[in-house]
Design an enzyme around this catalytic site. Structure first.
Site, PDB file in Angstrom:
ATOM      1  CB  ALA A  65      -0.895  -0.028   1.219  1.00  0.00           C
ATOM      2  N   GLY A 109       0.600  -5.024   0.935  1.00  0.00           N
ATOM      3  CA  GLY A 109      -0.628  -5.073   0.134  1.00  0.00           C
ATOM      4  C   GLY A 109      -0.409  -5.687  -1.236  1.00  0.00           C
ATOM      5  CD  GLU A 112      -2.249  -7.608   2.962  1.00  0.00           C
ATOM      6  OE1 GLU A 112      -1.774  -6.454   2.771  1.00  0.00           O
ATOM      7  OE2 GLU A 112      -3.022  -7.871   3.882  1.00  0.00           O
ATOM      8  CD  GLU A 132       1.886  -5.574   5.530  1.00  0.00           C
ATOM      9  OE1 GLU A 132       2.702  -6.488   5.796  1.00  0.00           O
ATOM     10  OE2 GLU A 132       1.016  -5.680   4.646  1.00  0.00           O
TER      11      GLU A 132
HETATM   12  C1  HXC Z   1       5.056   4.388  -1.374  1.00  0.00           C
HETATM   13  C2  HXC Z   1       6.914   3.393  -2.251  1.00  0.00           C
HETATM   14  C3  HXC Z   1       6.554   2.155  -1.684  1.00  0.00           C
HETATM   15  C4  HXC Z   1       5.347   2.098  -0.929  1.00  0.00           C
HETATM   16  C5  HXC Z   1       8.413   1.893  -2.743  1.00  0.00           C
HETATM   17  N1  HXC Z   1       8.057   3.181  -2.893  1.00  0.00           N
HETATM   18  N2  HXC Z   1       7.505   1.247  -2.007  1.00  0.00           N
HETATM   19  N3  HXC Z   1       6.172   4.501  -2.095  1.00  0.00           N
HETATM   20  N4  HXC Z   1       4.644   3.241  -0.810  1.00  0.00           N
HETATM   21  N5  HXC Z   1       4.911   0.973  -0.392  1.00  0.00           N
HETATM   22  C6  HXC Z   1       8.787   4.231  -3.617  1.00  0.00           C
HETATM   23  C7  HXC Z   1      10.019   4.689  -2.870  1.00  0.00           C
HETATM   24  O1  HXC Z   1       9.668   5.659  -1.879  1.00  0.00           O
HETATM   25  C8  HXC Z   1      10.844   5.283  -3.990  1.00  0.00           C
HETATM   26  O2  HXC Z   1      10.325   6.570  -4.289  1.00  0.00           O
HETATM   27  C9  HXC Z   1      10.529   4.373  -5.174  1.00  0.00           C
HETATM   28  O3  HXC Z   1       9.293   3.727  -4.843  1.00  0.00           O
HETATM   29  C10 HXC Z   1      11.590   3.298  -5.373  1.00  0.00           C
HETATM   30  O4  HXC Z   1      11.769   2.600  -4.145  1.00  0.00           O
HETATM   31  P1  HXC Z   1      13.210   2.405  -3.456  1.00  0.00           P
HETATM   32  O5  HXC Z   1      12.955   2.118  -2.022  1.00  0.00           O
HETATM   33  O6  HXC Z   1      14.112   3.526  -3.809  1.00  0.00           O
HETATM   34  O7  HXC Z   1      13.692   1.084  -4.225  1.00  0.00           O
HETATM   35  P2  HXC Z   1      14.660  -0.059  -3.666  1.00  0.00           P
HETATM   36  O8  HXC Z   1      15.799   0.532  -2.914  1.00  0.00           O
HETATM   37  O9  HXC Z   1      14.947  -0.912  -4.841  1.00  0.00           O
HETATM   38  O10 HXC Z   1      13.787  -0.880  -2.605  1.00  0.00           O
HETATM   39  C11 HXC Z   1      12.644  -1.603  -3.023  1.00  0.00           C
HETATM   40  C12 HXC Z   1      11.780  -2.022  -1.783  1.00  0.00           C
HETATM   41  C13 HXC Z   1      11.498  -0.758  -0.915  1.00  0.00           C
HETATM   42  C14 HXC Z   1      12.548  -3.065  -0.975  1.00  0.00           C
HETATM   43  C15 HXC Z   1      10.510  -2.649  -2.344  1.00  0.00           C
HETATM   44  O11 HXC Z   1      10.965   0.273  -1.789  1.00  0.00           O
HETATM   45  C16 HXC Z   1      10.504  -1.005   0.193  1.00  0.00           C
HETATM   46  O12 HXC Z   1      10.871  -1.562   1.218  1.00  0.00           O
HETATM   47  N6  HXC Z   1       9.243  -0.539   0.013  1.00  0.00           N
HETATM   48  C17 HXC Z   1       8.257  -0.582   1.047  1.00  0.00           C
HETATM   49  C18 HXC Z   1       7.716  -2.000   1.210  1.00  0.00           C
HETATM   50  C19 HXC Z   1       6.659  -2.050   2.307  1.00  0.00           C
HETATM   51  O13 HXC Z   1       6.925  -1.740   3.473  1.00  0.00           O
HETATM   52  N7  HXC Z   1       5.424  -2.435   1.952  1.00  0.00           N
HETATM   53  C20 HXC Z   1       4.322  -2.526   2.880  1.00  0.00           C
HETATM   54  C21 HXC Z   1       3.512  -1.257   2.864  1.00  0.00           C
HETATM   55  S1  HXC Z   1       2.186  -1.266   4.052  1.00  0.00           S
HETATM   56  P3  HXC Z   1      11.292   7.863  -4.372  1.00  0.00           P
HETATM   57  O14 HXC Z   1      10.312   8.979  -4.603  1.00  0.00           O
HETATM   58  O15 HXC Z   1      12.035   7.929  -3.106  1.00  0.00           O
HETATM   59  O16 HXC Z   1      12.161   7.558  -5.556  1.00  0.00           O
HETATM   60  C22 HXC Z   1       0.996  -2.201   3.340  1.00  0.00           C
HETATM   61  C23 HXC Z   1      -0.276  -2.375   4.142  1.00  0.00           C
HETATM   62  C24 HXC Z   1      -1.379  -3.050   3.356  1.00  0.00           C
HETATM   63  O17 HXC Z   1       1.133  -2.692   2.275  1.00  0.00           O
HETATM   64  C25 HXC Z   1      -2.708  -2.925   4.042  1.00  0.00           C
HETATM   65  C26 HXC Z   1      -3.557  -1.817   3.536  1.00  0.00           C
HETATM   66  C27 HXC Z   1      -4.909  -1.690   4.170  1.00  0.00           C
END
Ligand code: HXC
Length: 258
Positions: A65, A109, A112, A132
Site C-alpha cells: 500500500a 498489500g 495480499e 508491515e
Molecule cells: C510508497 C513506495 C513504496 C510504498 C516503494 N516506494 N515502495 N512509495 N509506498 N509501499 C517508492 C520509494 O519511496 C521510492 O520513491 C521508489 O518507490 C523506489 O523505491 P526504493 O525504495 O528507492 O527502491 P529499492 O531501494 O529498490 O527498494 C525496493 C523495496 C522498498 C525493498 C521494495 O521500496 C521497500 O521496502 N518498500 C516498502 C515496502 C513495504 O513496506 N510495503 C508494505 C507497505 S504497508 P522515491 O520517490 O524515493 O524515488 C501495506 C499495508 C497493506 O502494504 C494494508 C492496507 C490496508
C-alpha cells in the site's frame, strides 16, 4: 475506459492488466485500487474476456500500500474509510478467473493482492513479504489470513513477525505460487495458461472457481455439499453434453457457454 495507474490489453479472450505506477514500484493507492476494481468489473462484463492476467513491472508486482498516502492518517480516518476494505472485496468479487503474474517485489498489500487472485505464477526474481511490522502496523487486506492458509502457521507467522521476504523457490515449495518461470517467460507463460482456461466452458470455469473458494470460506462439510450440488447443476448445461460427447467421439469439444 482509459486508466491512469494501469493498462488493459485484451487479446484473444485474455485481459492483461498491468499495474503502472513505476515511480512508486506500483504502490497501491486509492486511485490504483479503485481503477483496478473498475477494470476487473469491466472484464467480468466483457464477452471478449474469459480470463484475466494481473501483473506489474519486472521490478515490482506491487511494493505494498502507498505509504505516503497512509502515513498521516488517524485511526478514525482509516476506520471510517474502512481503508481498502471495499476495494479488495470488489477485486475478490470478480467471477472470471484472475492469474497473478508476479515479477520482483510483492510486498505488504502487493502480496495480499496477489493472494486475492485465483492463483499465482511467479518469475524467478520474485520476492514475497509482509513487511508491515517494520512500519509499526500489520497486514490489512487479508495477509494474515490468506498467507496462513497458503503456507501454514509457522512460515506465515515468521513472515508477519519478522518482515522477512520469501524468494521464488521458497514460495513454490511452500505452496504460495503454482509455478516459477524464468523472468523473461513470465507474461507468455501466464497468458498461455490463461488461454488454456479460455478454451473451457466459462460456466464450468466460474463454477470451479466458486467451489474451490468455498474451501477457504466454509466448513469441509458445507464445501463438499456446495461442490456436489454445483457438479450436479452442470448437468443442466449444453457444455456438459458437448464435453462428454466430444470425449466419446474422440474430438475436441466446442463449448458455447450454455
Ligand atoms: C510508497 C513506495 C513504496 C510504498 C516503494 N516506494 N515502495 N512509495 N509506498 N509501499 C517508492 C520509494 O519511496 C521510492 O520513491 C521508489 O518507490 C523506489 O523505491 P526504493 O525504495 O528507492 O527502491 P529499492 O531501494 O529498490 O527498494 C525496493 C523495496 C522498498 C525493498 C521494495 O521500496 C521497500 O521496502 N518498500 C516498502 C515496502 C513495504 O513496506 N510495503 C508494505 C507497505 S504497508 P522515491 O520517490 O524515493 O524515488 C501495506 C499495508 C497493506 O502494504 C494494508 C492496507 C490496508
Amino acid at each position: 475506459m482509459a486508466y491512469q495507474t494501469l493498462t488493459v490489453e485484451i487479446d484473444d479472450y485474455v485481459a492483461l492488466i498491468r499495474l503502472n505506477r513505476p515511480e512508486a514500484l506500483n504502490a497501491l493507492n486509492s486511485q490504483l485500487l479503485s481503477e483496478l476494481g473498475n477494470a476487473l468489473a469491466e472484464a467480468d462484463q466483457n464477452e471478449k474476456v474469459r480470463c484475466i492476467v494481473l501483473t506489474g513491472s519486472e521490478k515490482a508486482f506491487a511494493a505494498g500500500a502507498d505509504i505516503k498516502e497512509m502515513a498521516e492518517k488517524s485511526f478514525v480516518e482509516v476506520y471510517n474509510d474502512d481503508l481498502f476494505g471495499a476495494e479488495i472485496d470488489r477485486i475478490t468479487a470478480t467471477r472470471k478467473p484472475i492469474i497473478a503474474a508476479v515479477s520482483g517485489y510483492a510486498l505488504g498489500g502487493g502480496c495480499e493482492l496477489a493472494m486475492a487472485c485465483d492463483f499465482i505464477i511467479c518469475a524467478d526474481n520474485a520476492k514475497f513479504g509482509q513487511p508491515e511490522i517494520n512500519l509499526g502496523v500489520i497486514a490489512g487486506i487479508g495477509g494474515t489470513q490468506r498467507l496462513t492458509r497458503f503456507v501454514g502457521k509457522s512460515k506465515s507467522m515468521e513472515m508477519h513477525l519478522t518482515g522477512r521476504f520469501m524468494d521464488a523457490t521458497e514460495a513454490e515449495r511452500a505452496g504460495l505460487v503454482s509455478r516459477v518461470v524464468p523472468a523473461t517467460k513470465l507474461i507468455p507463460e501466464a497468458v498461455a495458461t490463461a488461454r488454456k482456461i479460455t478454451e473451457k466452458s466459462l460456466v464450468a470455469v466460474m463454477a470451479a472457481k466458486e467451489a474451490v473458494n468455498r474451501a477457504y470460506e466454509t466448513t469441509m462439510r458445507e464445501g463438499i455439499l456446495f461442490e456436489r450440488r454445483t457438479f450436479q447443476a452442470l448437468f443442466a448445461t449444453e457444455d456438459q453434453k458437448e464435453g462428454m460427447a466430444a470425449f466419446l467421439e474422440k474430438r475436441e469439444p466446442q463449448f458455447r457457454d450454455r
